[in-house]
Scaffold this motif. Structure first.
Motif, PDB file in Angstrom:
ATOM      1  N   PRO A   1      28.393   3.523  -9.329  1.00 16.96           N
ATOM      2  CA  PRO A   1      28.158   3.149 -10.730  1.00 16.96           C
ATOM      3  C   PRO A   1      28.050   1.639 -10.953  1.00 16.96           C
ATOM      4  N   SER A   2      28.744   0.861 -10.152  1.00 12.86           N
ATOM      5  CA  SER A   2      28.692  -0.589 -10.349  1.00 12.86           C
ATOM      6  C   SER A   2      27.483  -1.226  -9.666  1.00 12.86           C
ATOM      7  N   TRP A   3      26.744  -0.459  -8.887  1.00 14.80           N
ATOM      8  CA  TRP A   3      25.560  -0.983  -8.197  1.00 14.80           C
ATOM      9  C   TRP A   3      24.492   0.104  -8.191  1.00 14.80           C
ATOM     10  N   ASP A   4      24.074   0.501  -9.378  1.00 18.39           N
ATOM     11  CA  ASP A   4      23.128   1.597  -9.556  1.00 18.39           C
ATOM     12  C   ASP A   4      21.745   1.027  -9.854  1.00 18.39           C
ATOM     13  N   PRO A   5      20.816   1.141  -8.912  1.00 17.13           N
ATOM     14  CA  PRO A   5      19.486   0.573  -9.148  1.00 17.13           C
ATOM     15  C   PRO A   5      18.761   1.187 -10.342  1.00 17.13           C
ATOM     16  N   LEU A   6      19.138   2.390 -10.729  1.00 20.98           N
ATOM     17  CA  LEU A   6      18.466   3.032 -11.858  1.00 20.98           C
ATOM     18  C   LEU A   6      18.813   2.383 -13.194  1.00 20.98           C
ATOM     19  N   CYS A   7      19.890   1.622 -13.238  1.00 22.71           N
ATOM     20  CA  CYS A   7      20.229   0.911 -14.477  1.00 22.71           C
ATOM     21  C   CYS A   7      19.197  -0.162 -14.798  1.00 22.71           C
ATOM     22  N   PHE A   8      18.437  -0.569 -13.804  1.00 21.04           N
ATOM     23  CA  PHE A   8      17.466  -1.641 -13.979  1.00 21.04           C
ATOM     24  C   PHE A   8      16.031  -1.132 -14.043  1.00 21.04           C
TER      25      PHE A   8
ATOM     26  N   ALA B   1      15.279  -7.603  -7.613  1.00 24.05           N
ATOM     27  CA  ALA B   1      14.435  -7.452  -6.424  1.00 24.05           C
ATOM     28  C   ALA B   1      15.077  -6.483  -5.430  1.00 24.05           C
ATOM     29  N   GLU B   2      16.382  -6.589  -5.253  1.00 27.78           N
ATOM     30  CA  GLU B   2      17.075  -5.687  -4.327  1.00 27.78           C
ATOM     31  C   GLU B   2      17.035  -4.246  -4.825  1.00 27.78           C
ATOM     32  N   HIS B   3      17.269  -4.050  -6.106  1.00 22.89           N
ATOM     33  CA  HIS B   3      17.219  -2.695  -6.661  1.00 22.89           C
ATOM     34  C   HIS B   3      15.804  -2.119  -6.564  1.00 22.89           C
ATOM     35  N   ASP B   4      14.809  -2.945  -6.816  1.00 24.80           N
ATOM     36  CA  ASP B   4      13.428  -2.491  -6.695  1.00 24.80           C
ATOM     37  C   ASP B   4      13.131  -2.091  -5.254  1.00 24.80           C
ATOM     38  N   ALA B   5      13.568  -2.906  -4.311  1.00 20.99           N
ATOM     39  CA  ALA B   5      13.335  -2.600  -2.892  1.00 20.99           C
ATOM     40  C   ALA B   5      14.002  -1.284  -2.501  1.00 20.99           C
TER      41      ALA B   5
ATOM     42  N   MET C   1       4.833  13.074 -10.566  1.00 18.63           N
ATOM     43  CA  MET C   1       4.029  11.923 -10.966  1.00 18.63           C
ATOM     44  C   MET C   1       3.936  10.961  -9.801  1.00 18.63           C
ATOM     45  N   PRO C   2       2.948  10.085  -9.837  1.00 18.91           N
ATOM     46  CA  PRO C   2       2.859   9.089  -8.766  1.00 18.91           C
ATOM     47  C   PRO C   2       4.053   8.135  -8.808  1.00 18.91           C
ATOM     48  N   LYS C   3       4.404   7.654  -7.649  1.00 20.87           N
ATOM     49  CA  LYS C   3       5.481   6.673  -7.567  1.00 20.87           C
ATOM     50  C   LYS C   3       5.016   5.382  -8.243  1.00 20.87           C
ATOM     51  N   PRO C   4       5.849   4.815  -9.117  1.00 21.56           N
ATOM     52  CA  PRO C   4       5.454   3.553  -9.766  1.00 21.56           C
ATOM     53  C   PRO C   4       5.224   2.438  -8.741  1.00 21.56           C
ATOM     54  N   ALA C   5       4.385   1.488  -9.088  1.00 19.78           N
ATOM     55  CA  ALA C   5       4.139   0.339  -8.209  1.00 19.78           C
ATOM     56  C   ALA C   5       5.424  -0.460  -8.020  1.00 19.78           C
ATOM     57  N   HIS C   6       6.227  -0.531  -9.059  1.00 23.45           N
ATOM     58  CA  HIS C   6       7.547  -1.162  -9.009  1.00 23.45           C
ATOM     59  C   HIS C   6       8.437  -0.443 -10.005  1.00 23.45           C
ATOM     60  N   PHE C   7       9.728  -0.492  -9.735  1.00 24.94           N
ATOM     61  CA  PHE C   7      10.695   0.187 -10.595  1.00 24.94           C
ATOM     62  C   PHE C   7      11.425  -0.770 -11.525  1.00 24.94           C
ATOM     63  N   THR C   8      11.502  -2.026 -11.145  1.00 23.46           N
ATOM     64  CA  THR C   8      12.247  -3.010 -11.930  1.00 23.46           C
ATOM     65  C   THR C   8      11.375  -4.237 -12.154  1.00 23.46           C
ATOM     66  N   ASN C   9      11.894  -5.152 -12.923  1.00 22.58           N
ATOM     67  CA  ASN C   9      11.273  -6.466 -13.063  1.00 22.58           C
ATOM     68  C   ASN C   9      11.727  -7.271 -11.839  1.00 22.58           C
ATOM     69  N   TYR C  10      11.143  -6.953 -10.703  1.00 15.74           N
ATOM     70  CA  TYR C  10      11.614  -7.443  -9.406  1.00 15.74           C
ATOM     71  C   TYR C  10      11.527  -8.961  -9.247  1.00 15.74           C
ATOM     72  N   ARG C  11      10.795  -9.624 -10.088  1.00 16.35           N
ATOM     73  CA  ARG C  11      10.703 -11.087 -10.016  1.00 16.35           C
ATOM     74  C   ARG C  11      11.769 -11.773 -10.872  1.00 16.35           C
ATOM     75  N   HIS C  12      12.522 -10.988 -11.604  1.00 19.25           N
ATOM     76  CA  HIS C  12      13.523 -11.540 -12.518  1.00 19.25           C
ATOM     77  C   HIS C  12      14.649 -12.253 -11.786  1.00 19.25           C
ATOM     78  N   CYS C  13      15.206 -11.589 -10.783  1.00 19.73           N
ATOM     79  CA  CYS C  13      16.331 -12.168 -10.051  1.00 19.73           C
ATOM     80  C   CYS C  13      16.498 -11.421  -8.729  1.00 19.73           C
ATOM     81  N   CYS C  14      17.395 -11.902  -7.905  1.00 17.96           N
ATOM     82  CA  CYS C  14      17.635 -11.277  -6.597  1.00 17.96           C
ATOM     83  C   CYS C  14      18.146  -9.846  -6.737  1.00 17.96           C
TER      84      CYS C  14
END
Length: 149
Positions: free
Chosen positions: A51-58, A29-33, A13-26
């Motif tokens: 596990p404590s810093w998994d961008p996929l959780c967001f 935004a970092e996980h989205d980046a 599938m195409p890569k999503p434009a964004h993966f997280t609600n990147y405007r929610h908090c830093c």
């Protein structure tokens, strides 16, 4: 079966434009980046293996679907590396809230069958590695969840 290629075919599938609600908090935004900087072939244990810093959780279900071939690849690549095993994080994402979670609903029947088949393969191929581990219970639970018709 080449599980990575099979997953790439089914989850293409195409890569999503964004993966997280990147405007929610830093943190979002970092996980989205992080997720935006890589693709299915290039993301690795360094980005997803904490596990404590998994961008996929967001991320959304669409983000997990996009990266599913990578999650299968990381699981296979780390099965013989006790300090880096990705299987526990994969199971965390697959179990979610049980049978009624967003990822389950986002998958087609073929995608669900692929995940169930992959879990069955892991159970059959690596069962000795899970003897006496609590991960065995999670593996069986995930298999039960994803094996539903």
């Amino acid at each position: 079966m080449n599980w990575i290629q099979h997953a790439k075919r089914l989850f293409q599938m195409p890569k999503p434009a964004h993966f997280t609600n990147y405007r929610h908090c830093c943190e979002c935004a970092e996980h989205d980046a992080t997720l935006m900087a890589y693709d299915v072939d290039s993301i690795g244990i360094q980005q997803l293996g904490h596990p404590s810093w998994d961008p996929l959780c967001f991320t959304s279900a669409a983000g997990l679907l996009y990266y599913m071939p990578a999650l299968i690849r990381l699981t296979l690549e780390t099965m013989d590396k006790p300090q880096e095993k990705y299987i526990e994080q994969l199971l965390f994402h697959l179990i979610g809230d049980g049978k009624d979670h967003d990822l389950m609903h986002a998958c087609s029947p073929e995608q669900r069958a692929c995940i169930a088949g992959f879990l069955e393969y892991v159970i059959e191929t690596y069962s000795d590695a899970f003897d006496g581990c609590t991960i065995a219970d999670d593996l069986l639970m995930a298999y039960e969840i994803w094996s539903v018709e």
